[in-house]
Design an enzyme around this catalytic site. Structure first.
Site, mmCIF file in Angstrom:
data_model
loop_
_atom_site.group_PDB
_atom_site.id
_atom_site.type_symbol
_atom_site.label_atom_id
_atom_site.label_comp_id
_atom_site.label_asym_id
_atom_site.label_seq_id
_atom_site.Cartn_x
_atom_site.Cartn_y
_atom_site.Cartn_z
ATOM 1 C CE LYS A 107 -7.493 8.158 -1.716
ATOM 2 N NZ LYS A 107 -7.132 6.862 -1.130
ATOM 3 C CG ASP B 258 -4.554 4.518 -1.515
ATOM 4 O OD1 ASP B 258 -3.856 4.764 -0.511
ATOM 5 O OD2 ASP B 258 -5.468 5.255 -1.912
ATOM 6 C CE1 TYR C 66 -4.541 8.687 9.915
ATOM 7 C CE2 TYR C 66 -5.413 8.111 7.759
ATOM 8 C CZ TYR C 66 -4.893 9.046 8.631
ATOM 9 O OH TYR C 66 -4.743 10.343 8.223
ATOM 10 N N GLY D 111 -6.206 0.214 9.959
ATOM 11 C CA GLY D 111 -5.797 1.011 8.809
ATOM 12 C C GLY D 111 -4.425 1.643 8.919
#
Length: 494
Positions: free
Chosen positions: A279, A325, A440, A461
């Site tokens: 990221k 996010d 998740y 998540g």
């Protein structure tokens, strides 16, 4: 089309293969093109059968009426083998020859030269060139050859890093690609199953004009992004395809991958989801190349969405960077706690991790006035993140003094396949805490299970993942996502 790998058969002989071919044709009851292969063990064969027997098998297969036989180019160039095969083919109305070359360790020294050698020796052959990609960037040699040649040819890469070349083979006009009945029956590293290829990656819908998207990550096998985005594309009848993009290494390898994509506009990549560990690399790449960075993403210092735009006046491609996010995490927290964002003011929050996900969540919580403390293995990274947003930091060894109302795991610890790992020892989870795990897959991580065993409130998540993915879909397509369909898809996979 079905490939019969006769080198896997025990007690191999010509009569066995003749009978098997007849049984297959009879059982299917309709025309089914057959490829018969008796692979040399030096190029991936299952058994070490004599070369003479392997040639006999291929010659008999042609005589039995199969549509294709596959022989290694290195073996075909031998005069005695070539003569036998040429004679057998000359006596067949429909039989075709696939001349193959494999490299199970790395890419070919000169794949274009190898392709020319095959075509020079036997111009009506179908060349099959397959090599192991040790990094996703190795795939571009195969993709380039497909783009620069025409006619019937088979080119792709093996290994996990080569997976995209198997899927993109159809887009670039490869004669065929290979898939197995199930994962246990795969005949080469990185081979997809028929179900994965046709359902998950919508292989039958892929065309030359298909627009490409994907998730850039390491690891990437756990990601459900391909599943949800491809379901969306199918529902909306969009000629788009979403791929898992395993980009290993640091910033240099990430930069090399994106530059490879931008240089090859004919691949038609339009956007990327970006996750662990890239990221911050994504933000730096766009910044270094003068692309657009959403002000919020600039402030956060990390991006999770890239959109590629072609300039109207040239073939130049610019990248736009966003972070979905931030909003996704805040919405997941407030929804689960049944509060407004203003209610998070002065709430003591412990953040585990200091990567890209942590940056977005720390930014959001600090904006609403929460009292954030960052815990990280590398204290220097925690210190830098804390300095950027004016909050506290410490090392993981200070978890013994943990005192927070909300604890958020922003690391990949506990993610599939390492589902028994836990980022915070259970004894540090205290009464009155809410535990939020941004992982998740699985939805119920070991951290969340341990928290529930202590009767603590938990947030999985999945909600954050759905929120950020829906926002990405809007950026990719300009259309709103079907959130209910997304949740159903994720539930089916988890």
């Amino acid at each position: 089309m079905l490939e019969l790998r006769t080198d896997y058969l025990e007690n191999l002989n010509v009569d066995l293969v003749r009978n098997l071919i007849a049984e297959i044709k009879s059982a299917v009851g309709k025309p089914l093109p057959l490829v018969v292969t008796c692979r040399d063990q030096r190029q991936g064969g299952a058994n070490s059968y004599p070369q003479q027997l392997r040639i006999d098998i291929l010659a008999a297969a042609i005589k039995a009426g199969v549509e294709f036989i596959d022989i290694e180019f290195d073996n075909f160039i031998r005069t005695e083998n070539q003569e036998r095969i040429r004679v057998a083919l000359s006596q067949s109305i429909k039989g075709r020859l696939i001349l193959s070359a494999h490299n199970f360790s790395t890419k070919f020294e000169d794949i274009k030269k190898l392709y020319r050698s095959i075509m020079t020796l036997y111009p009506v052959a179908i060349p099959k060139l397959v090599y192991t990609a040790n990094h996703i960037n190795d795939c571009f040699y195969a993709l380039d050859l497909l783009q620069q040649t025409a006619g019937e040819r088979i080119v792709f890469c093996m290994g996990e890093a080569g997976l995209i070349s198997r899927i993109l083979a159809k887009k670039l006009g490869s004669f065929l690609t290979f898939a197995s009945i199930n994962e246990q029956k795969a005949t080469a590293p990185g081979q997809l199953t028929i179900a994965q290829l046709k359902v998950l990656y919508r292989y039958d819908s892929i065309s030359t004009n298909s627009e490409l998207f994907g998730v850039i990550a390491d690891p990437v096998g756990h990601s459900l992004s391909p599943a949800i985005h491809n379901v969306f594309f199918a529902e909306a009848v969009m000629n788009k395809l979403y791929l898992p993009l395993l980009v290993q290494g640091g910033r240099d390898k990430f930069d090399e991958f994106l530059s490879n994509v931008l240089y090859r506009g004919w691949l038609n990549f339009k956007g990327f989801s970006v996750t662990i560990p890239h990221k911050e690399n994504a933000l730096n790449y766009v910044k270094a190349r003068g692309g657009f960075i959403e002000p919020l993403a600039e402030k956060i210092g990390a991006v999770n969405t890239l959109v590629i735009e072609r300039q109207v006046t040239s073939n130049e491609r610019k990248i736009r960077a966003y972070n979905t996010d931030y909003e996704a995490a805040l919405d997941a927290i407030t929804s689960a706690l049944k509060v407004e964002r203003t209610d998070l003011k002065d709430m003591p929050v412990a953040i585990i991790g200091a990567g890209g996900v942590a940056r977005a969540i720390v930014a959001g919580l600090c904006d609403v006035g929460a009292k954030v403390k960052i815990y990280n293995r590398t204290v220097e990274r925690a210190e830098k993140l804390a300095a950027d947003f004016g909050c506290e930091f410490t090392g993981l060894d200070d978890l013994t003094n943990l005192d927070a109302k909300l604890l958020i795991n922003c690391t990949s610890i506990g993610m599939h396949p390492d589902v028994d790992a836990i980022p915070v020892p259970v004894e540090y989870l205290k009464k009155g805490m809410t535990i939020f795990d941004t992982v998740y897959n699985p939805a119920q991580t070991k951290l969340l299970k341990q928290a529930k065993s202590k009767r603590l409130k938990t947030i999985d998540g999945v909600s954050m993942f759905i929120n950020q993915a829906a926002a990405q879909f809007k950026l990719f397509t300009g259309q709103d996502a079907n959130v209910k369909l997304m949740l159903k898809t994720i539930t089916n996979f988890l």
